[in-house]
Design an enzyme around this catalytic site. Structure first.
Site, PDB file in Angstrom:
ATOM      1  N   ASP A 108       2.712  11.409   1.944  1.00  0.00           N
ATOM      2  CA  ASP A 108       3.892  11.912   2.651  1.00  0.00           C
ATOM      3  C   ASP A 108       5.113  11.906   1.727  1.00  0.00           C
ATOM      4  OD1 ASP A 108       5.611  12.612   4.905  1.00  0.00           O
ATOM      5  OD2 ASP A 108       4.029  11.765   6.177  1.00  0.00           O
ATOM      6  N   ILE A 109       6.276  12.125   2.305  1.00  0.00           N
ATOM      7  CA  ILE A 109       7.499  12.045   1.501  1.00  0.00           C
ATOM      8  C   ILE A 109       7.768  10.588   1.127  1.00  0.00           C
ATOM      9  CG2 ILE A 109       8.557  14.100   2.524  1.00  0.00           C
ATOM     10  CD1 ILE A 109      10.330  11.986   4.145  1.00  0.00           C
ATOM     11  N   GLY A 126     -24.984   9.753  -1.771  1.00  0.00           N
ATOM     12  CA  GLY A 126     -25.891  10.189  -2.840  1.00  0.00           C
ATOM     13  C   GLY A 126     -25.739   9.509  -4.184  1.00  0.00           C
ATOM     14  N   ALA A 173     -24.921   6.382   0.840  1.00  0.00           N
ATOM     15  CA  ALA A 173     -24.899   7.423   1.881  1.00  0.00           C
ATOM     16  C   ALA A 173     -24.461   8.790   1.339  1.00  0.00           C
ATOM     17  CB  ALA A 173     -23.989   6.979   3.024  1.00  0.00           C
ATOM     18  N   LYS A 185     -12.327  -3.097   2.240  1.00  0.00           N
ATOM     19  CA  LYS A 185     -11.442  -1.938   2.380  1.00  0.00           C
ATOM     20  C   LYS A 185     -11.354  -1.553   3.855  1.00  0.00           C
ATOM     21  CE  LYS A 185     -12.708   2.363   1.294  1.00  0.00           C
ATOM     22  NZ  LYS A 185     -12.278   3.235   2.396  1.00  0.00           N
ATOM     23  N   LYS A 226      -4.637   6.188   2.276  1.00  0.00           N
ATOM     24  CA  LYS A 226      -4.524   7.489   1.585  1.00  0.00           C
ATOM     25  C   LYS A 226      -3.188   8.144   1.909  1.00  0.00           C
ATOM     26  CE  LYS A 226      -9.397   8.433   1.007  1.00  0.00           C
ATOM     27  NZ  LYS A 226      -9.918   7.390   1.932  1.00  0.00           N
ATOM     28  N   GLY A 266     -19.858   1.580   2.074  1.00  0.00           N
ATOM     29  CA  GLY A 266     -19.715   1.349   3.508  1.00  0.00           C
ATOM     30  C   GLY A 266     -21.037   1.380   4.235  1.00  0.00           C
ATOM     31  N   ARG A 267     -21.486   2.589   4.612  1.00  0.00           N
ATOM     32  CA  ARG A 267     -22.650   2.731   5.495  1.00  0.00           C
ATOM     33  C   ARG A 267     -23.903   2.030   4.989  1.00  0.00           C
ATOM     34  NH1 ARG A 267     -21.927   9.108   6.087  1.00  0.00           N
ATOM     35  NH2 ARG A 267     -20.778   8.686   4.155  1.00  0.00           N
TER      36      ARG A 267
END
Ligand code: O7M
Length: 207
Positions: free
Chosen positions: A62-63, A167, A165, A31, A59, A184-185
């Site tokens: 917008d229009i 939780g 990361a 990703k 993410k 990720g992390r």
């Protein structure tokens, strides 16, 4: 089967390419988010797509016309999937689905942190199903919400961030109905990212 989507949230070109090459056989997809694209341009998506499925996590919010323009750029650069917000409404979501072509569209219906979107999650799921998205983004660290989303979303694929990361537990998220977990992390900050991915796959019983 691999069920990890690796969140490649780094800036550096060489680091991104090296991680992509190293992990591609052991993750389902990579990703890519704004930090990497802002530093390197959209063509990094095409480069990483030589090694792995790439999901563009833009993410989009917008229009309709702007959503279409963004989606087309991801498609031009060989993205496998694209992530869009859905709170901007049906017209905006339709624009992403129609511009996506063969790309898989994932619609975000709840975040890994509390947000105002929580007030509309059920409506967003219904609309996303009606508009034929491929999957949903739902929180892997808010298990009751994830379970509820699973129960409402039929065959849609659920991809779930918030593991490690933030939780969440990888096994809890899969048991609650996530098809894939976004991590990720916990992977890229580990001194040995490949070993980390392999150990997570082992926990899931995946090879
Ligand atoms: O494992 P982390 O916490 O380092 O990374 C999680 C990734 O998932 C990171 O790329 C976030 O932008 C993303 N994410 C969330 O953490 N929470 C959300 O609600 C939604 C996402 C996401 O991937 O949306 C598509």
């Amino acid at each position: 089967m691999n069920r990890i989507i690796f969140a490649l949230d780094v800036y550096d070109y060489n680091e991104a390419l090296n991680l992509s090459k190293e992990l591609s056989n052991d993750v389902f997809a990579i990703k890519v988010n704004w930090p990497l694209v802002m530093n390197n341009g959209i063509s990094i998506v095409k480069e990483i797509s030589r090694y792995s499925n790439v999901i563009c996590d833009f993410k989009i919010a917008d229009i309709d016309n702007t959503n279409r323009l963004i989606t087309e750029k991801a498609r031009e650069n060989n993205a496998w999937g694209i992530i869009t917000h859905s709170f901007t409404g049906r017209r905006s979501l339709k624009a992403v689905v129609s511009a996506a072509g063969d790309m898989k569209v994932f619609s975000l219906v709840s975040m890994s942190q509390e947000s105002f979107i929580d007030n509309y999650t059920d409506d967003l799921i219904k609309m996303s199903m009606e508009e034929n998205v491929y999957g949903l983004v739902a929180p892997g660290n808010r298990i009751d919400i994830l379970r509820h989303i699973r129960s409402m979303s039929g065959d849609l694929k659920i991809i779930a961030p918030g593991i490690g990361a933030q939780g969440g537990s990888i096994t809890d998220a899969i048991m609650a109905g996530a098809d894939y977990v976004i991590i990720g992390r916990s992977i890229y900050s580990d001194p040995e990212p490949l070993k980390k991915v392999k150990s997570l796959n082992e926990i899931l019983g995946d090879d």
